[in-house]
Write a protein that holds these residues in place. Structure first.
Motif, PDB file in Angstrom:
ATOM      1  N   ALA A  88       0.813  -1.224   0.000  1.00 59.03           N
ATOM      2  CA  ALA A  88       0.000   0.000   0.000  1.00 59.03           C
ATOM      3  C   ALA A  88       0.843   1.270   0.000  1.00 59.03           C
ATOM      4  O   ALA A  88       0.301   2.374  -0.065  1.00 59.03           O
ATOM      5  N   MET A  89       2.172   1.110   0.056  1.00 56.93           N
ATOM      6  CA  MET A  89       3.055   2.275   0.049  1.00 56.93           C
ATOM      7  C   MET A  89       3.027   2.971  -1.305  1.00 56.93           C
ATOM      8  O   MET A  89       2.837   2.323  -2.330  1.00 56.93           O
ATOM      9  N   PRO A  90       3.229   4.279  -1.326  1.00 58.05           N
ATOM     10  CA  PRO A  90       3.218   5.004  -2.600  1.00 58.05           C
ATOM     11  C   PRO A  90       4.493   4.742  -3.398  1.00 58.05           C
ATOM     12  O   PRO A  90       5.539   4.401  -2.819  1.00 58.05           O
ATOM     13  N   GLU A  91       4.389   4.879  -4.686  1.00 57.43           N
ATOM     14  CA  GLU A  91       5.576   4.768  -5.531  1.00 57.43           C
ATOM     15  C   GLU A  91       6.271   6.125  -5.543  1.00 57.43           C
ATOM     16  O   GLU A  91       5.852   7.045  -6.226  1.00 57.43           O
ATOM     17  N   SER A  92       7.320   6.229  -4.774  1.00 54.90           N
ATOM     18  CA  SER A  92       8.062   7.491  -4.685  1.00 54.90           C
ATOM     19  C   SER A  92       9.481   7.178  -4.241  1.00 54.90           C
ATOM     20  O   SER A  92       9.781   6.068  -3.786  1.00 54.90           O
ATOM     21  N   ASP A  93      10.345   8.159  -4.371  1.00 55.08           N
ATOM     22  CA  ASP A  93      11.727   7.997  -3.904  1.00 55.08           C
ATOM     23  C   ASP A  93      11.939   8.693  -2.567  1.00 55.08           C
ATOM     24  O   ASP A  93      13.075   8.925  -2.147  1.00 55.08           O
ATOM     25  N   ARG A  94      10.853   9.024  -1.886  1.00 54.39           N
ATOM     26  CA  ARG A  94      10.968   9.692  -0.597  1.00 54.39           C
ATOM     27  C   ARG A  94      11.481   8.735   0.488  1.00 54.39           C
ATOM     28  O   ARG A  94      11.230   7.532   0.445  1.00 54.39           O
ATOM     29  N   THR A  95      12.150   9.311   1.462  1.00 59.14           N
ATOM     30  CA  THR A  95      12.596   8.561   2.627  1.00 59.14           C
ATOM     31  C   THR A  95      11.385   8.103   3.434  1.00 59.14           C
ATOM     32  O   THR A  95      10.348   8.764   3.450  1.00 59.14           O
ATOM     33  N   VAL A  96      11.518   6.961   4.100  1.00 61.06           N
ATOM     34  CA  VAL A  96      10.472   6.467   4.987  1.00 61.06           C
ATOM     35  C   VAL A  96      10.879   6.714   6.435  1.00 61.06           C
ATOM     36  O   VAL A  96      12.015   6.409   6.832  1.00 61.06           O
ATOM     37  N   ALA A  97       9.978   7.278   7.210  1.00 58.89           N
ATOM     38  CA  ALA A  97      10.165   7.396   8.652  1.00 58.89           C
ATOM     39  C   ALA A  97       9.340   6.286   9.305  1.00 58.89           C
ATOM     40  O   ALA A  97       8.144   6.159   9.029  1.00 58.89           O
ATOM     41  N   GLU A  98       9.993   5.475  10.128  1.00 59.36           N
ATOM     42  CA  GLU A  98       9.290   4.411  10.847  1.00 59.36           C
ATOM     43  C   GLU A  98       9.421   4.674  12.339  1.00 59.36           C
ATOM     44  O   GLU A  98      10.536   4.759  12.863  1.00 59.36           O
ATOM     45  N   ILE A  99       8.292   4.793  13.015  1.00 61.15           N
ATOM     46  CA  ILE A  99       8.288   5.054  14.454  1.00 61.15           C
ATOM     47  C   ILE A  99       7.907   3.766  15.180  1.00 61.15           C
ATOM     48  O   ILE A  99       6.868   3.171  14.909  1.00 61.15           O
ATOM     49  N   GLY A 100       8.770   3.336  16.088  1.00 60.02           N
ATOM     50  CA  GLY A 100       8.530   2.114  16.830  1.00 60.02           C
ATOM     51  C   GLY A 100       8.759   0.868  15.992  1.00 60.02           C
ATOM     52  O   GLY A 100       7.852   0.048  15.849  1.00 60.02           O
TER      53      GLY A 100
END
Length: 256
Positions: free
Chosen positions: A27-39
């Protein structure tokens, strides 16, 4: 780390159902953006994220930080993963990251609403895909007229396209929580509305069973409120959950 014990003070419920993890990744978008994961917890979602994105993970539990540093040593060395150990809320000052990012996370329930509101206000956050308590997901995604529709729904839908990707049963976690969960998706189209508008919403939904006019009159005066409600095409008997998001913005303009 089979002997790890979830810590109640951190609201830890580790997502173990790999089919749910895959649905999140898909379900993630198709982009080259960084992912922030909390926890990131035990890293069950992280291991999929680092295969496709540059990830900045934030973990408050020092024991889990040690574990994550060990199992992701290669990803950390290659800079596909940056691990921040400490309270993310203390680090979050306006923007969490200095670059555009997507928030993808299994959020601890006790801070989920706070995290989502911060992300909606963060000008660098472009997209949210977060696991939260089902009740919270429904509050953010509810439509006008539905019982769950309230201030959170108005705020979210003022700045994003919001939907629920999948409902998740308690047995998908270790230990299983006492509530059902849901994966909430928000594609931002704008940045969070101003604080004055949010104060009006707090007043509007202060007592949901009363009429909108009754609630708003406590702050703005009965005559001004009735005039504004009428200008938006509603009767004085309208309830707060029955008013559309766009009309709340119109009410705010009329009352200010």
């Amino acid at each position: 780390m089979d002997n790890v014990v979830a810590k109640k003070k951190f609201g830890q419920n580790f997502l173990k159902d790999e089919s749910v993890v895959r649905q999140i990744v898909e379900a993630m978008p198709e982009s080259d953006r960084t992912v922030a994961e909390i926890g990131p917890g035990l890293g069950d979602l992280t291991k999929f994220l680092v295969d496709v994105k540059s990830v900045e993970a934030f973990e408050v539990d020092t024991d889990l930080c040690k574990h994550l540093n060990e199992i992701f040593d290669e990803a950390i060395a290659s800079r596909r993963l940056t691990l921040h150990c400490g309270d993310v809320l203390e680090r979050w000052r306006g923007t969490l990251l200095d670059v555009p990012y997507d928030l993808v996370a299994n959020l601890p329930y006790y801070i989920a609403t706070n995290i989502i509101l911060r992300a909606l206000a963060d000008p660098h956050c472009e997209f949210l895909l977060v696991m939260v308590q089902r009740e919270v997901a429904e509050k953010f995604s509810a439509s006008p007229g539905e019982k769950a529709f309230g201030a959170l729904g108005v705020i979210a839908q003022s700045v994003a396209e919001v939907d629920i990707v999948v409902h998740v049963p308690p047995e998908a976690f270790m230990p299983p929580p006492k509530v059902e969960s849901a994966v909430l998706r928000m594609k931002k189209t704008a940045h969070r509305v101003d604080e004055g508008f949010e104060r009006m919403l707090k007043t509007a939904f202060a007592q949901p069973r009363k009429t909108l006019a009754k609630n708003l009159s406590a702050r703005y005066g009965k005559e001004a409120v009735l005039s504004a409600i009428s200008s938006c095409g509603y009767t004085p008997s309208i309830r707060p959950h029955q008013v559309a998001t766009a009309d709340y913005h119109q009410l705010y303009r009329l009352l200010h």
